[in-house]
Design a protein around this motif. Sequence first.
Motif, mmCIF file in Angstrom:
data_model
loop_
_atom_site.group_PDB
_atom_site.id
_atom_site.type_symbol
_atom_site.label_atom_id
_atom_site.label_comp_id
_atom_site.label_asym_id
_atom_site.label_seq_id
_atom_site.Cartn_x
_atom_site.Cartn_y
_atom_site.Cartn_z
ATOM 1 N N ASP A 194 -7.278 -1.938 69.600
ATOM 2 C CA ASP A 194 -8.825 -2.939 70.336
ATOM 3 C C ASP A 194 -8.352 -1.423 71.735
ATOM 4 O O ASP A 194 -9.055 -1.928 72.303
ATOM 5 C CB ASP A 194 -8.966 -3.775 70.613
ATOM 6 N N GLY A 220 -20.696 -8.355 62.078
ATOM 7 C CA GLY A 220 -19.270 -7.412 62.268
ATOM 8 C C GLY A 220 -19.214 -6.700 60.903
ATOM 9 O O GLY A 220 -18.389 -6.876 60.286
ATOM 10 N N ARG A 236 -16.252 -3.596 66.892
ATOM 11 C CA ARG A 236 -15.681 -4.230 67.248
ATOM 12 C C ARG A 236 -14.431 -4.774 67.424
ATOM 13 O O ARG A 236 -14.022 -4.068 67.041
ATOM 14 C CB ARG A 236 -16.500 -5.047 65.757
ATOM 15 N N ARG A 237 -13.674 -4.770 68.086
ATOM 16 C CA ARG A 237 -12.486 -5.240 68.902
ATOM 17 C C ARG A 237 -11.490 -5.497 67.296
ATOM 18 O O ARG A 237 -10.125 -5.394 66.945
ATOM 19 C CB ARG A 237 -12.478 -6.101 70.242
ATOM 20 N N ASP A 238 -12.054 -6.820 66.898
ATOM 21 C CA ASP A 238 -11.842 -7.625 65.580
ATOM 22 C C ASP A 238 -11.575 -6.749 64.819
ATOM 23 O O ASP A 238 -10.750 -6.295 63.929
ATOM 24 C CB ASP A 238 -12.424 -8.525 65.856
ATOM 25 N N LEU A 239 -12.591 -5.791 64.387
ATOM 26 C CA LEU A 239 -12.207 -4.711 63.456
ATOM 27 C C LEU A 239 -11.590 -3.336 63.389
ATOM 28 O O LEU A 239 -10.540 -3.362 62.708
ATOM 29 C CB LEU A 239 -13.805 -4.361 62.569
ATOM 30 N N THR A 240 -11.345 -3.038 64.731
ATOM 31 C CA THR A 240 -10.428 -2.137 64.926
ATOM 32 C C THR A 240 -9.071 -2.263 64.876
ATOM 33 O O THR A 240 -8.017 -1.821 64.686
ATOM 34 C CB THR A 240 -10.554 -1.378 66.228
ATOM 35 N N GLN A 241 -8.967 -3.664 65.557
ATOM 36 C CA GLN A 241 -7.388 -4.903 65.446
ATOM 37 C C GLN A 241 -6.898 -4.556 63.812
ATOM 38 O O GLN A 241 -5.889 -4.606 63.669
ATOM 39 C CB GLN A 241 -7.507 -5.895 66.081
ATOM 40 N N GLU A 242 -8.031 -5.304 62.951
ATOM 41 C CA GLU A 242 -7.629 -5.612 61.648
ATOM 42 C C GLU A 242 -7.252 -4.671 60.563
ATOM 43 O O GLU A 242 -6.348 -3.605 60.209
ATOM 44 C CB GLU A 242 -8.826 -5.634 61.096
ATOM 45 N N THR A 283 -21.359 -12.289 70.891
ATOM 46 C CA THR A 283 -19.495 -11.846 70.359
ATOM 47 C C THR A 283 -19.416 -10.901 71.784
ATOM 48 O O THR A 283 -18.745 -10.230 70.997
ATOM 49 C CB THR A 283 -20.173 -10.383 69.037
ATOM 50 N N GLU A 317 -15.678 -9.263 72.127
ATOM 51 C CA GLU A 317 -15.168 -9.063 71.052
ATOM 52 C C GLU A 317 -15.922 -7.061 71.146
ATOM 53 O O GLU A 317 -15.424 -6.764 70.011
ATOM 54 C CB GLU A 317 -15.624 -9.207 70.236
ATOM 55 N N TRP A 318 -16.593 -6.748 72.436
ATOM 56 C CA TRP A 318 -16.604 -5.406 72.113
ATOM 57 C C TRP A 318 -15.548 -4.637 72.724
ATOM 58 O O TRP A 318 -15.204 -5.319 73.483
ATOM 59 C CB TRP A 318 -18.190 -4.824 71.797
#
Lengths: 299, 289, 424
Positions: free
Chosen positions: C161, C257, C150-156, C280, C283-284
């Motif tokens: 990402d 997520g 999940r790009r949002d998670l790796t970003q965070e 989603t 977002e991947w």
Amino acid sequence: MFSKTLQKDNYGYLFIAPFFIIFLVFGLYPILYSFYLSFTDWDGFTTPASVGLENYLRLFGDFFFWKTLFNTLAIWIVSVIPQLTVSLVLAVVLHEKFVKGKSIFRAVFFFPNIVTAASLGLLVALIFSWQAGSFNQFLMGLGIINDPVHWTDKPYFMRGLVSSILFWQYFGYSMIIYIAGLQGISRDLLEAAEIDGASKVRVFFSITLPLLKPIILFQVVTSIIGGMQIFDQPYTLTNGSGQPDNATLTSVMYLYDTAFTRYQYGYGSAIAFGLFIVIVIFSILSFTMMNMRTKNEQN
Amino acid sequence: MSQVKTETIQQEKKIAKKVKPSHIIIHILLILLALICIVPFYIMIVYGTHTNADIASKFIILPGQALADNYQYMTENINIWRGFLNSFIIAGCSTALTLYFGALNAYGFAKYKFRGNKVLFWFVLATMMVPQQLGLVGTFRIMYMLNLLDTHLALILPAAANAFAVFFVKQFIDGTIPNEVIESARVDGAGEFKTFNRIILPMLAPALAALGIFAFIGSWNNFIGPLVLLFSNEKYPLPLLVQLLQGYYGTNYGVQYLGVALSVLPIIIVFAIFSKRIIGSVAIGAVKG
Amino acid sequence: MTKKYALFSFLTLLTLMVILAGCSSSSAEEKKQLRIWTFTDEANYAVEKFQERHPEIDVDLLFITNDNYVQKLISVLQVEKNVPDVFFVERSYWPQIRQIPRLENLSQAPYNAGEILEQQYPYIQEEEKDEDGVVRGLGYQGTPGGFFYRRDLTQEYLGTDDPEEVAQHISSWDKIMDIGERVLEESDGQVHALSNWNDIGTVEGSSIDEPWVVDEKLVIDPVRENVVDLAKEARERRVIADYDSWGPAWTASMQQGTVMFYPQPTWGLPHIFESNAPDTSGEWGLAHGPKAFSGGGTFLAMYNGSENKDIAWEFMKFYTTDRDFLKDLAESEQYFLSNQEINIELADELTSDFLGGQKYFEFFNEAGEEVPSAPQTPYDNDINSIWDEKVNDYLNGRLQTKEDMIQAFKTEVGNYFPEIEVDE
């Protein structure tokens, strides 16, 4: 005159012939063929190869065969004891005059018995599933638990669950049979005893129970034969796996897996006969116990 | 005066009967047990009308709106009505065979004193003790040899040799059909089979009705037989289709609940109409047995 | 009486006419019928396209769910009744099926399947052959894998990402475990690095050197033992979420997520992520993990007693070599092929919106080159499931030590398959 009746009597052979032909083809032959196969090694593609007693030797030392027998017995005992006692109490209660709505209770208690066992197994599997099961959702909704409990990963629980399904399916059936038996006992007798000052409990133990003994024993014996063949409920409950820890793997499931998913037809047949011998032993045991008891009472 | 007195006593008695706490407790317990019996079926029906997301997130009490979607989704892979038809064909034909040949055989044993009558009848009784699974592998083999694998006949034909049916009907014949009936038919010149078909069979109706209910339910619920002998989805009876739900919709609980509900609802309806008869036949079977 | 007789003869005549009409209409068409069995609904697309190309062939496609499929297939092959001309086989059952003496030898003329194999990835070529090196089936699917994230998670949590940079972060299990521990803490127990221990097993499983059974002897490859240690460590450090694979919680986690990485093969994109987490899209991302791996795969095999071998082969050839069809398949169904040549041609053009525009064919082509060929045996499916059960028991604490677990595993294998030698 004599020859005429004899001729007529020989018609009897014609009347029983169709049954026996069908039985020989679809009943006896399969059993004899399974017996033959139990001395062979056969995967369904080649021709069966004779291996003598090897399958039976393997069976004797097969930890899993004994484990599945234990599972089957455990499931059976845990379901049959409450089944036979609860249903007896219910039968006596529903035989009482003061109870309202007797026929509705009878129908509701009996109903699970005619529902397809496969459907019940799947239904219970859905209800007790781990992360989306309604039972967990219910407990969580009440605040009893915070995280879903992984019921399907608990061997004792799952074995108990199989027993519960069997209990649920059969207690109403047993109850109906007891009621039929109770109807054979004269009401006057029971009422006379009560008028004499005996309590209901006393009447139950000293009059009703002894009179119902033949029916109780009948139920025990028939439930042994059925109980040792438990298959549908654990199969659909665990989607055929017999998990967790093989705790819900019954002997017939083991037979089925061996013959029809691992394609060891010879060994599968040996399991069938091993199971049969166990059933025979248990049946003989219960018969002799029955005889001993009646003899003791006569003395 | 005395009349008034007895009346008040009776009233007191009535009141005493009504408030007797043990009776109330018994009723409450009965109702509780009945609820336990009913709740799973209620859950089954209600959950079948919800989406998977709903089911995974909370406990549900009331019906939802996903019934049509779930049904639509289920029919993509599973034709439950076809399953009903198959179950009807198999159970109906099996029951007919069981009843007719069971009665024929029972009549043969009951009314003809041929040599070996007793021995053969004991043999039939003994087969009742043999579990069906004993010949499972051999059954698969003989159905293959007779080219009956993956056909409904494989499940129907063996029903003609039902030992319990023979036992059950013979008890009934011994108890209710006097030899005079047969003698008078013979005097009228009726052949032996004609006598059976025209005169005896109708007289057996009460026993056959009770037995038919047993046989039909047993065949309808048979699971391991079709599991081993049938391969094609379109020939599957209901219990196997129910099992298929797990395969096709392992993660979609809404559809699985709906499938289970559809397989059980007709049984509920039939039972609601015929419950007295069905329960009655069980009681008869048990007492005879 | 005569009336009855007339009615009876009329009905008989009517029935006869209906039967005759039925016969004549069916004989008039005389289409060749090809019977195909499949366990996956993706076959529908191929069959549709095949029929467009060959209107003279009538395809009878039967879709049977995975649970019952193999059992039924083996049953019909045993009794040789109602056997389909062509059947799909999933990789986990393939080693068992390809040994069955009812499968057509595809190495020989007129098939000469060896020529088709040359266009495919090396690891697939190995799997298509039986123990004697004879080609028994054709794989149409390329199944190298990668870590979907999940790009949002790796970003965070990782501050990036970008697939290359994410790959740097997850180049070893140690790093993944460290990330997992940190993420769990920072998210207050909400987010896990992996969904369950099978994720580790999937990745490592491709790197085994020895199959379960060698010369009738049970062998436990050190890689498999290492998976157990890794899984235990991951469990203890709470890096894995313990969602049942394919269970409702697992599929829901993709949408919610709550898991960062899902190591999955090519087909995971349409069949797992797009179908379970449609909201989603975009977002991947897809990154290489600690090792190259492959997962699943499907093979087409032909019944050697088939009366339609010509059209059966036509279908198999179509599904593995037809350039137009395969390009269609790859583009419209996001289908990664076994045919390396075509995948390379497409690598530059094909991007996935779901993966935020990433060139996923290029990605999987790189991965496919690296996938080792893991040796297989006919016992694999049975033994794998016993192994998985025992590992589960060990992770859940029912089996106390790893030694107990391996002992229980050996006992069970020895019991189920007495012909396999098991050292105690």
